[in-house]
Write a protein that holds these residues in place. Structure first.
Motif, PDB file in Angstrom:
ATOM      1  N   GLU A  41      48.594  32.382  16.707  1.00 38.61           N
ATOM      2  CA  GLU A  41      47.848  33.479  17.338  1.00 38.61           C
ATOM      3  C   GLU A  41      48.520  34.824  17.080  1.00 38.61           C
ATOM      4  N   ARG A  44      48.035  35.875  13.478  1.00 38.52           N
ATOM      5  CA  ARG A  44      46.665  36.363  13.254  1.00 38.52           C
ATOM      6  C   ARG A  44      46.489  37.766  13.834  1.00 38.52           C
ATOM      7  N   TYR A  45      47.042  37.968  15.006  1.00 35.02           N
ATOM      8  CA  TYR A  45      46.901  39.274  15.649  1.00 35.02           C
ATOM      9  C   TYR A  45      47.614  40.350  14.825  1.00 35.02           C
ATOM     10  N   ASP A  47      48.167  40.265  11.617  1.00 33.89           N
ATOM     11  CA  ASP A  47      47.360  40.488  10.410  1.00 33.89           C
ATOM     12  C   ASP A  47      46.142  41.354  10.718  1.00 33.89           C
ATOM     13  N   GLU A  48      45.455  41.029  11.804  1.00 35.17           N
ATOM     14  CA  GLU A  48      44.259  41.794  12.168  1.00 35.17           C
ATOM     15  C   GLU A  48      44.614  43.248  12.507  1.00 35.17           C
ATOM     16  N   TYR A  49      45.672  43.407  13.274  1.00 36.19           N
ATOM     17  CA  TYR A  49      46.056  44.759  13.694  1.00 36.19           C
ATOM     18  C   TYR A  49      46.574  45.552  12.500  1.00 36.19           C
ATOM     19  N   CYS A  51      45.782  45.177   9.389  1.00 36.37           N
ATOM     20  CA  CYS A  51      44.728  45.437   8.407  1.00 36.37           C
ATOM     21  C   CYS A  51      43.627  46.341   8.951  1.00 36.37           C
ATOM     22  N   SER A  52      43.615  46.571  10.242  1.00 36.93           N
ATOM     23  CA  SER A  52      42.548  47.386  10.816  1.00 36.93           C
ATOM     24  C   SER A  52      42.658  48.818  10.309  1.00 36.93           C
ATOM     25  N   GLN A  53      41.550  49.432  10.153  1.00 39.74           N
ATOM     26  CA  GLN A  53      41.493  50.786   9.602  1.00 39.74           C
ATOM     27  C   GLN A  53      41.384  51.812  10.719  1.00 39.74           C
TER      28      GLN A  53
END
Length: 153
Positions: A41, A44-45, A47-49, A51-53
């Protein structure tokens, strides 16, 4: 008391110990899966954070974003250590279960050996009794034959 009966309480205790270790192993396994899940988790968080623009409008926002990512990466490292620690505990419990199982198996083999010895002793005793009974019958038949020969004129 027969040796095989004397070992029964030890065998029961070994079984109880093995069961307790197996339960502990299952608990360690659940804890390990939970630790791995938390790590996944967090990754993933991150990676998501990462990669967020999000458009940073100021250097302060960029610094806050970088600081937050650093804290997330630190949390991932800590959770990785937790997973490694959990894995070590899990392996230790597996080893304990193997040892407990081996101990119980040794006692089971010993009990089986005692029972086999006791069966042999019982079989020999029965055979001796049968031999004695047969010998008594032969003796009694001889005595009867001798008496009847002595009675005939």
């Amino acid at each position: 008391m027969m040796q095989s009966r004397r070992i029964d309480p030890l065998l029961r205790r070994a079984q109880e110990h093995e069961d307790a270790v197996a339960r502990e192993l299952a608990e360690r396994q659940r804890a390990h899966v939970l630790q791995e899940s938390r790590l996944d988790e967090l990754r993933r968080y991150v990676d998501e954070y990462g990669c967020s623009q999000m458009a940073a409008t100021s250097p302060a926002q960029l610094a806050n974003r970088r600081a937050f990512l650093d804290r997330l990466e630190s949390a991932v490292e800590q959770q990785s250590r937790n997973v490694d620690n959990s894995r070590q505990h899990l392996e230790a419990e597996r080893t304990r279960l193997l040892l407990a199982s081996r101990d119980k198996q040794v006692l089971e083999q010993l009990a089986a050996s005692y029972r086999a010895q006791e069966r042999k002793v019982d079989e020999r005793r029965s055979q001796r009794e049968m031999d004695d009974l047969g010998a008594r019958r032969v003796r009694a038949a001889h005595e009867q034959a001798s008496e009847s020969e002595g009675e005939s004129p």
